[in-house]
Scaffold this motif. Structure first.
Motif, PDB file in Angstrom:
ATOM      1  N   LEU A  43       7.658   2.602  -6.480  1.00  0.00           N
ATOM      2  CA  LEU A  43       6.221   2.547  -6.761  1.00  0.00           C
ATOM      3  C   LEU A  43       5.736   1.111  -6.871  1.00  0.00           C
ATOM      4  O   LEU A  43       4.691   0.758  -6.343  1.00  0.00           O
ATOM      5  CB  LEU A  43       5.901   3.290  -8.064  1.00  0.00           C
ATOM      6  N   ARG A  44       6.528   0.274  -7.553  1.00  0.00           N
ATOM      7  CA  ARG A  44       6.091  -1.102  -7.727  1.00  0.00           C
ATOM      8  C   ARG A  44       5.895  -1.761  -6.361  1.00  0.00           C
ATOM      9  O   ARG A  44       4.884  -2.409  -6.108  1.00  0.00           O
ATOM     10  CB  ARG A  44       7.116  -1.886  -8.546  1.00  0.00           C
ATOM     11  N   ASN A  45       6.843  -1.561  -5.461  1.00  0.00           N
ATOM     12  CA  ASN A  45       6.722  -2.163  -4.128  1.00  0.00           C
ATOM     13  C   ASN A  45       5.672  -1.483  -3.258  1.00  0.00           C
ATOM     14  O   ASN A  45       4.928  -2.143  -2.544  1.00  0.00           O
ATOM     15  CB  ASN A  45       8.077  -2.153  -3.422  1.00  0.00           C
ATOM     16  N   PHE A  46       5.634  -0.146  -3.324  1.00  0.00           N
ATOM     17  CA  PHE A  46       4.653   0.585  -2.499  1.00  0.00           C
ATOM     18  C   PHE A  46       3.234   0.209  -2.910  1.00  0.00           C
ATOM     19  O   PHE A  46       2.406  -0.171  -2.082  1.00  0.00           O
ATOM     20  CB  PHE A  46       4.833   2.106  -2.661  1.00  0.00           C
TER      21      PHE A  46
ATOM     22  N   ASN B 251      -1.824  -2.598  -2.034  1.00  0.00           N
ATOM     23  CA  ASN B 251      -2.983  -3.259  -2.640  1.00  0.00           C
ATOM     24  C   ASN B 251      -3.127  -4.715  -2.224  1.00  0.00           C
ATOM     25  O   ASN B 251      -4.177  -5.308  -2.405  1.00  0.00           O
ATOM     26  CB  ASN B 251      -2.904  -3.177  -4.164  1.00  0.00           C
ATOM     27  N   GLU B 252      -2.056  -5.284  -1.678  1.00  0.00           N
ATOM     28  CA  GLU B 252      -2.135  -6.691  -1.310  1.00  0.00           C
ATOM     29  C   GLU B 252      -2.755  -6.922   0.062  1.00  0.00           C
ATOM     30  O   GLU B 252      -2.939  -8.062   0.471  1.00  0.00           O
ATOM     31  CB  GLU B 252      -0.742  -7.335  -1.366  1.00  0.00           C
ATOM     32  N   VAL B 253      -3.078  -5.847   0.756  1.00  0.00           N
ATOM     33  CA  VAL B 253      -3.740  -6.008   2.051  1.00  0.00           C
ATOM     34  C   VAL B 253      -5.105  -6.681   1.820  1.00  0.00           C
ATOM     35  O   VAL B 253      -5.845  -6.297   0.917  1.00  0.00           O
ATOM     36  CB  VAL B 253      -3.901  -4.637   2.742  1.00  0.00           C
ATOM     37  N   ASP B 254      -5.414  -7.692   2.630  1.00  0.00           N
ATOM     38  CA  ASP B 254      -6.640  -8.478   2.519  1.00  0.00           C
ATOM     39  C   ASP B 254      -7.878  -7.579   2.362  1.00  0.00           C
ATOM     40  O   ASP B 254      -8.149  -6.746   3.217  1.00  0.00           O
ATOM     41  CB  ASP B 254      -6.752  -9.330   3.801  1.00  0.00           C
TER      42      ASP B 254
ATOM     43  N   PRO C 171       0.992  -0.038   7.964  1.00  0.00           N
ATOM     44  CA  PRO C 171       1.650  -1.028   8.828  1.00  0.00           C
ATOM     45  C   PRO C 171       1.631  -2.434   8.243  1.00  0.00           C
ATOM     46  O   PRO C 171       2.597  -3.183   8.399  1.00  0.00           O
ATOM     47  CB  PRO C 171       0.848  -0.972  10.134  1.00  0.00           C
ATOM     48  N   LEU C 172       0.553  -2.798   7.531  1.00  0.00           N
ATOM     49  CA  LEU C 172       0.478  -4.153   6.990  1.00  0.00           C
ATOM     50  C   LEU C 172       1.372  -4.321   5.765  1.00  0.00           C
ATOM     51  O   LEU C 172       1.786  -5.420   5.442  1.00  0.00           O
ATOM     52  CB  LEU C 172      -0.968  -4.517   6.645  1.00  0.00           C
ATOM     53  N   ALA C 173       1.670  -3.201   5.097  1.00  0.00           N
ATOM     54  CA  ALA C 173       2.509  -3.293   3.892  1.00  0.00           C
ATOM     55  C   ALA C 173       3.968  -2.988   4.222  1.00  0.00           C
ATOM     56  O   ALA C 173       4.798  -2.854   3.328  1.00  0.00           O
ATOM     57  CB  ALA C 173       1.985  -2.330   2.836  1.00  0.00           C
ATOM     58  N   ARG C 174       4.274  -2.881   5.516  1.00  0.00           N
ATOM     59  CA  ARG C 174       5.603  -2.454   5.950  1.00  0.00           C
ATOM     60  C   ARG C 174       6.731  -3.202   5.237  1.00  0.00           C
ATOM     61  O   ARG C 174       7.707  -2.636   4.789  1.00  0.00           O
ATOM     62  CB  ARG C 174       5.712  -2.665   7.457  1.00  0.00           C
ATOM     63  N   LYS C 175       6.546  -4.502   5.116  1.00  0.00           N
ATOM     64  CA  LYS C 175       7.605  -5.313   4.530  1.00  0.00           C
ATOM     65  C   LYS C 175       7.890  -4.936   3.083  1.00  0.00           C
ATOM     66  O   LYS C 175       9.040  -4.759   2.684  1.00  0.00           O
ATOM     67  CB  LYS C 175       7.208  -6.789   4.611  1.00  0.00           C
TER      68      LYS C 175
END
Lengths: 200, 254
Positions: free
Chosen positions: A94-97, A102-105, A129-133
C-alpha cells in the motif's frame, strides 16, 4: 555436507516446493487485497492514510507474536501463515502503490480530467503506467519479505524451508541448520537480485 | 449564436473570506476569440475552469449553446471542450501521436481516422508529422510540447477551446510565434476561444474582445480599442498606463 543434500533431496525439495507455494499464494492474495484497497484510497484520500497507519502498526508486530496471536482464531498450519503474511505485505504494497499513484504530476492529472477521461480511465491509462516503478518496488519488497517471514511460519507447522531449520535446531543437527539457512537465505537473495534486474 | 453565457456566477472556495468569482454575467458569441486578463488571484482561471466543470459554481448558471452545463454529463461535456494548460500536461509515457489520439481513442475512432487526424493536427500546429509523431514529450522543447498540447486539445474538433495561460512558460520569441499561429488556427476554424493571460500585450493582441478582471469581478468587457480609449475604472486605466510606461522605457533606451 553435500551428503545431506543428496541423501535427503526429497525432503528439502518438498520443503522448498512448500515454501514457493506459500509465497505464491500469499503474493496473489496480497496483491488482490492491496489493489482493492488502493482503488478505494484513490476515491477517498483519507482512507489511504488511515490504511497505511493501521498496517504500519501491524507491520511493526514481531512475526512470531503475530503468528501466535492468530493460532486461537485460525489454528496451526499454512492458512494461518498465509493470513499473517498477507497482512504484513499490505504495508509494503500500500505504501508503494498509494504514494506511487499520488506522485503523478498534478498537471498531467488535470489535463487528463479536463480532456474528459473518467477516474478509472485516468487510473488505468495514466497513473498506473506512470507509477510502474513504485508498484514494482512494492512488489519486490513484498516478495523478499514474504520469503523471509515464511521461514518463521514453520514454527506454526506451515511447512516450508523453515521446517528444516527448526528441525535442525531441535535435534542440534548442524547440517540441517546450515542447509535450512542457506536455502531460505539464498532463495530470498537470488529472487531479490532477479527482480531488481527486471525492475530496470 | 451565443456560445457561452454566464448568468450571475459566483464561486467561493472553502476557507476563503472572499468570492473568487463574484456575480459574473457575460455572453460570448460563437467564433469569438476572448482573452481574460487580470493579475494572479483575480479569479480568471476559476472563471475558465467552471466552463469545463473542474470547478462548480456556488451560484448562477453557465449556458453553452443554449444548454445549462450542470445538466450535462460532466465527462461528455469535457470531451466537447478543448483544454490547454500552462504546464501542458502531456502524458510522458506516450508518444506525440498517442497523446493526440487520447480522446479519439476513448471515443473508439477507427485507427486510420485517428492516424489521419493526428497528421492533420500536427501540420496545423506547425510540426512535421513524420519527424515528431513517434517522439516522446521529453524529447521536445517547451514550445513544441505546447504545440502538441494544442493539437491534443483540438483532436475531436471541439467548438470551444479553453486556454489557461498556455504560453506562460515559453520564451518571448517562441511565444510571439505561437500567438501568431494561434490566431491563424482560430481564424481558420471558426471556434470560440477563451484565453486566460496576465500579459496585457498578449491579451490585447489575441482577443477580439478582452475581459479585464480584478478581485473576482469583471471590470470591463470590450474590444481592445474600446478598452484603450475608454477604460471603465481606475484599475483598467492603470493597466493601460503600465504599457505606456513600458513603451517610454524602451524609447529612452534608444
Amino acid at each position: 555436507m553435500t551428503n545431506y543434500v543428496i541423501k535427503h533431496a526429497d525432503k528439502w525439495m518438498k520443503a522448498f516446493a512448500e515454501h514457493i507455494w506459500i509465497v505464491l499464494i500469499t503474493l496473489l492474495l496480497s496483491v488482490l487485497l492491496a489493489s482493492a484497497l488502493t482503488i478505494g484510497a484513490m476515491y477517498v484520500n483519507v482512507l489511504g492514510k488511515i490504511l497505511i497507519q493501521i498496517f504500519s502498526v501491524i507491520y511493526s508486530i514481531p512475526s512470531l507474536a503475530l503468528f501466535a496471536l492468530f493460532i486461537p482464531l485460525t489454528g496451526l498450519g499454512m492458512d494461518t501463515a498465509i493470513i499473517v503474511l498477507v497482512l504484513y505485505n499490505q504495508y509494503l504494497l500500500l505504501r508503494n502503490f498509494i504514494t506511487g499513484l499520488n506522485e503523478v504530476d498534478p498537471a498531467i492529472l488535470e489535463a487528463a480530467t479536463g480532456m474528459g477521461m473518467t477516474k478509472v480511465q485516468i487510473l488505468v491509462q495514466v497513473q498506473l503506467p506512470l507509477a510502474r516503478k513504485a508498484l514494482f518496488t512494492g512488489l519486490r519488497l513484498a516478495v523478499v519479505s514474504t520469503i523471509g517471514i515464511a521461514t518463521i511460519a514453520a514454527s506454526i507447522n506451515a511447512g516450508g524451508l523453515g521446517s528444516i531449520l527448526f528441525d535442525g535446531l531441535r535435534t542440534m543437527n548442524v547440517y540441517k541448520i546450515v542447509w535450512g539457512a542457506v536455502l531460505a537465505g539464498g532463495f530470498a537473495i537470488v529472487t531479490n537480485e532477479i527482480l531488481q534486474k527486471l525492475e530496470k | 449564436m451565443k456560445a457561452i453565457e454566464f448568468q450571475n456566477i459566483s464561486k467561493r472556495f472553502a476557507n476563503a473570506t472572499m468570492n473568487a468569482v463574484n456575480q459574473v454575467n457575460l455572453s460570448i458569441e460563437e467564433g469569438e476569440f476572448i482573452t481574460i486578463l487580470g493579475s494572479s488571484g483575480c479569479g480568471k482561471t476559476t472563471l475558465l475552469k467552471m466552463i469545463n466543470r473542474l470547478y462548480e459554481p456556488d451560484e448562477g448558471r453557465i449556458i453553452l449553446f443554449g444548454e445549462d452545463i450542470s445538466t450535462v454529463d460532466v465527462v461528455k461535456l469535457r470531451r466537447r471542450i478543448g483544454y490547454v494548460i500552462q504546464q501542458v500536461g502531456l502524458f510522458p509515457h506516450m508518444t506525440v501521436a498517442e497523446n493526440i489520439a487520447t480522446v479519439p481513442k476513448l471515443l473508439k475512432w477507427e485507427k486510420e481516422k485517428i492516424e489521419e487526424r493526428s497528421r492533420e493536427l500536427l501540420q496545423l500546429v506547425g510540426l512535421d508529422a513524420e519527424e515528431y509523431r513517434n517522439r516522446y514529450p521529453a524529447q521536445l522543447s517547451g514550445g513544441q510540447q505546447q504545440r502538441v498540447g494544442l493539437a491534443r486539445a483540438l483532436a475531436i474538433n471541439p467548438k470551444i477551446m479553453l486556454l489557461d495561460e498556455p504560453f506562460g512558460a515559453i520564451d518571448a520569441i517562441n511565444r510571439m510565434k505561437l500567438q501568431d499561429e494561434l490566431l491563424k488556427i482560430h481564424g481558420g476554424l471558426k471556434k470560440t476561444f477563451l484565453f486566460v493571460t496576465h500579459d496585457i500585450n498578449e491579451a490585447f493582441k489575441l482577443g477580439n474582445r478582452v475581459i479585464v478582471m480584478n478581485e473576482g469581478k469583471i471590470c470591463q468587457f470590450d474590444t481592445p480599442r474600446g478598452i484603450k480609449e475608454h477604460p471603465a475604472d481606475e484599475f483598467v486605466a492603470s493597466l493601460i498606463e503600465s504599457t505606456r510606461e513600458q513603451k517610454e522605457f524602451w524609447e529612452e533606451l534608444k
